[in-house]
Design a protein around this motif. Structure first.
Motif, PDB file in Angstrom:
ATOM      1  N   LEU A  41      -2.907  10.099   6.358  1.00  0.00           N
ATOM      2  CA  LEU A  41      -3.660   8.935   5.906  1.00  0.00           C
ATOM      3  C   LEU A  41      -3.007   7.683   6.485  1.00  0.00           C
ATOM      4  O   LEU A  41      -1.897   7.309   6.100  1.00  0.00           O
ATOM      5  CB  LEU A  41      -3.692   8.880   4.376  1.00  0.00           C
ATOM      6  N   HIS A  42      -3.695   7.067   7.423  1.00  0.00           N
ATOM      7  CA  HIS A  42      -3.188   5.857   8.055  1.00  0.00           C
ATOM      8  C   HIS A  42      -3.599   4.661   7.205  1.00  0.00           C
ATOM      9  O   HIS A  42      -4.758   4.575   6.778  1.00  0.00           O
ATOM     10  CB  HIS A  42      -3.764   5.724   9.468  1.00  0.00           C
ATOM     11  N   TYR A  43      -2.655   3.765   6.964  1.00  0.00           N
ATOM     12  CA  TYR A  43      -2.970   2.601   6.130  1.00  0.00           C
ATOM     13  C   TYR A  43      -2.673   1.312   6.890  1.00  0.00           C
ATOM     14  O   TYR A  43      -1.772   1.243   7.717  1.00  0.00           O
ATOM     15  CB  TYR A  43      -2.217   2.645   4.790  1.00  0.00           C
ATOM     16  N   TYR A  44      -3.478   0.307   6.579  1.00  0.00           N
ATOM     17  CA  TYR A  44      -3.406  -0.988   7.247  1.00  0.00           C
ATOM     18  C   TYR A  44      -3.385  -2.078   6.195  1.00  0.00           C
ATOM     19  O   TYR A  44      -4.137  -2.013   5.213  1.00  0.00           O
ATOM     20  CB  TYR A  44      -4.628  -1.152   8.160  1.00  0.00           C
ATOM     21  N   PHE A  45      -2.535  -3.084   6.381  1.00  0.00           N
ATOM     22  CA  PHE A  45      -2.462  -4.219   5.469  1.00  0.00           C
ATOM     23  C   PHE A  45      -3.147  -5.434   6.080  1.00  0.00           C
ATOM     24  O   PHE A  45      -2.869  -5.785   7.241  1.00  0.00           O
ATOM     25  CB  PHE A  45      -1.008  -4.600   5.175  1.00  0.00           C
ATOM     26  N   TYR A  46      -3.995  -6.091   5.301  1.00  0.00           N
ATOM     27  CA  TYR A  46      -4.487  -7.411   5.688  1.00  0.00           C
ATOM     28  C   TYR A  46      -3.354  -8.405   5.445  1.00  0.00           C
ATOM     29  O   TYR A  46      -2.886  -8.556   4.321  1.00  0.00           O
ATOM     30  CB  TYR A  46      -5.724  -7.786   4.880  1.00  0.00           C
ATOM     31  N   ALA A  47      -2.910  -9.041   6.519  1.00  0.00           N
ATOM     32  CA  ALA A  47      -1.724  -9.891   6.404  1.00  0.00           C
ATOM     33  C   ALA A  47      -1.943 -11.290   6.953  1.00  0.00           C
ATOM     34  O   ALA A  47      -1.006 -12.066   7.047  1.00  0.00           O
ATOM     35  CB  ALA A  47      -0.558  -9.235   7.132  1.00  0.00           C
TER      36      ALA A  47
END
Length: 361
Positions: A41-47
């Motif tokens: 499960l690849h996760y991405y943060f809105y930063a």
């Protein structure tokens, strides 16, 4: 004082083909949100950037545009909770990526937007630029670790435990509506019904025994539960994955089988040791996203096929899927960092003393 709680949107009921037995429908309900074991499960943060949306200001009815970005402290709080779930030994893994297009889980921190998450594979139906999870208040504060662990539980496919049909909770409905309509949640009756009062189908529940200590159980103060009597004083889960939570996720996501495909590190060769007609699988997890050459070398005739595993299902990418085509042919293929690929090599015949190997570079 009532805590801020997770507010999932109501999802439409699934449609099943007519004639299915209740047992079969229950099995489909139980599994439809769960990932295939072994999924990364690849996760991405809105930063940063312009990602934002208009939301009502709680308790005022006014609207304002609020960004989705969070600071490094918020992001690290999520990473730490992902490590806690991973530390249970589950067979799915988490990998952070810097490109939202590569992520199944896209995590925002929109203040005032509520805390929620898509449940399991529901994340795949979200637009690739949309969030699949939001943390709507500062989760670095005291007692907020449970909020993050709860949302990750949803991302793994878990539902609200206090809504289990096995809980046997008899709520004072109007007291619950009134409690959650006020600060800090400001919930509508629909949101309260969806997240608290609606009883789940048996097939949706995490188990056949209710676990009041589950991280998926909401904390509640006194006066909201009428029966059983022992919960009239409220619900007070510990705030972390309980033994039953661990049992549930390990049932769906057992540790990887050590007898599965061998790992192949890009840029390194792996000797096959195969005889004529034999086959071997190797996994590739590229360190960066780019086009790679994957091939075999040595004194042998071989066929090479590259598959991409998405949601645990291998999908043909390159090579000779039907076993036809030239032997010893290398292929050029774009591999994405954090995703898992299977390289399958089948030996047609061998000669000489050389040993065939496979390589990715």
């Amino acid at each position: 004082m009532t805590r801020r709680l997770c507010s999932l949107p109501r999802q439409p009921a699934p449609c099943f083909a007519p004639g299915l037995t209740a047992e079969r429908q229950g099995a489909l309900l139980a599994g439809r949100r769960m990932w295939v074991n072994g999924t990364v499960l690849h996760y991405y943060f809105y930063a940063g950037g312009s990602d934002a949306s208009v939301i009502p200001v709680p308790g005022t009815g006014e609207l304002r545009r609020v960004p989705w970005a969070g600071d490094e402290a918020q992001r690290e709080a999520v990473r730490d909770c992902l490590r806690e779930w991973q530390g249970l030994g589950i067979g799915v893994t988490f990998a952070e990526v810097g490109d939202r297009r590569e992520a199944e889980l896209r995590i925002g921190f929109q203040a005032g937007g509520g805390s929620w998450s898509a449940v399991g594979r529901e994340a795949l139906s979200a637009g690739r630029s949309e969030r699949t999870m939001n943390l709507g208040w500062d989760v670095t504060g005291p007692g907020e670790r449970g909020t993050v662990l709860h949302q990750i539980g949803h991302a793994l496919g878990m539902v609200h435990e206090h809504q289990s049909p096995y809980a046997g909770l008899h709520w004072d409905d109007e007291a619950v509506y009134a409690e959650l309509a006020g600060p800090p949640n400001f919930w509508s009756r629909e949101t309260t019904y969806t997240n608290v009062l609606r009883e789940l189908d048996a097939g949706e529940a995490s188990g056949s025994v209710w676990d009041p200590q589950s991280v998926m159980t909401f904390p509640f103060g006194p006066g909201l539960v009428l029966e059983p009597e022992q919960y009239r004083g409220g619900l007070a889960p510990a705030g972390g994955p309980s033994p039953a939570d661990k049992e549930f996720v390990l049932r769906w996501y057992p540790p990887a089988d050590p007898a599965g495909p061998a790992a192949l590190v890009p840029f390194r060769s792996a000797a096959l040791g195969l005889g004529p007609g034999e086959q071997a699988d190797f996994t590739v997890e590229p360190p960066e996203t780019r086009e790679y050459t994957v091939g075999t070398f040595g004194d042998a005739d071989s066929v090479l096929v590259v598959f991409e595993e998405r949601d645990g299902v291998p999908r043909f990418l390159a090579g000779h899927d039907d076993g036809s085509g030239p032997d010893n042919a290398a292929v050029r293929v774009r591999l994405v960092k954090g995703r898992r690929y299977v390289v399958r090599v089948r030996l047609h015949s061998t000669w000489g003393s050389g040993e065939t190997a496979v390589m990715c570079w």
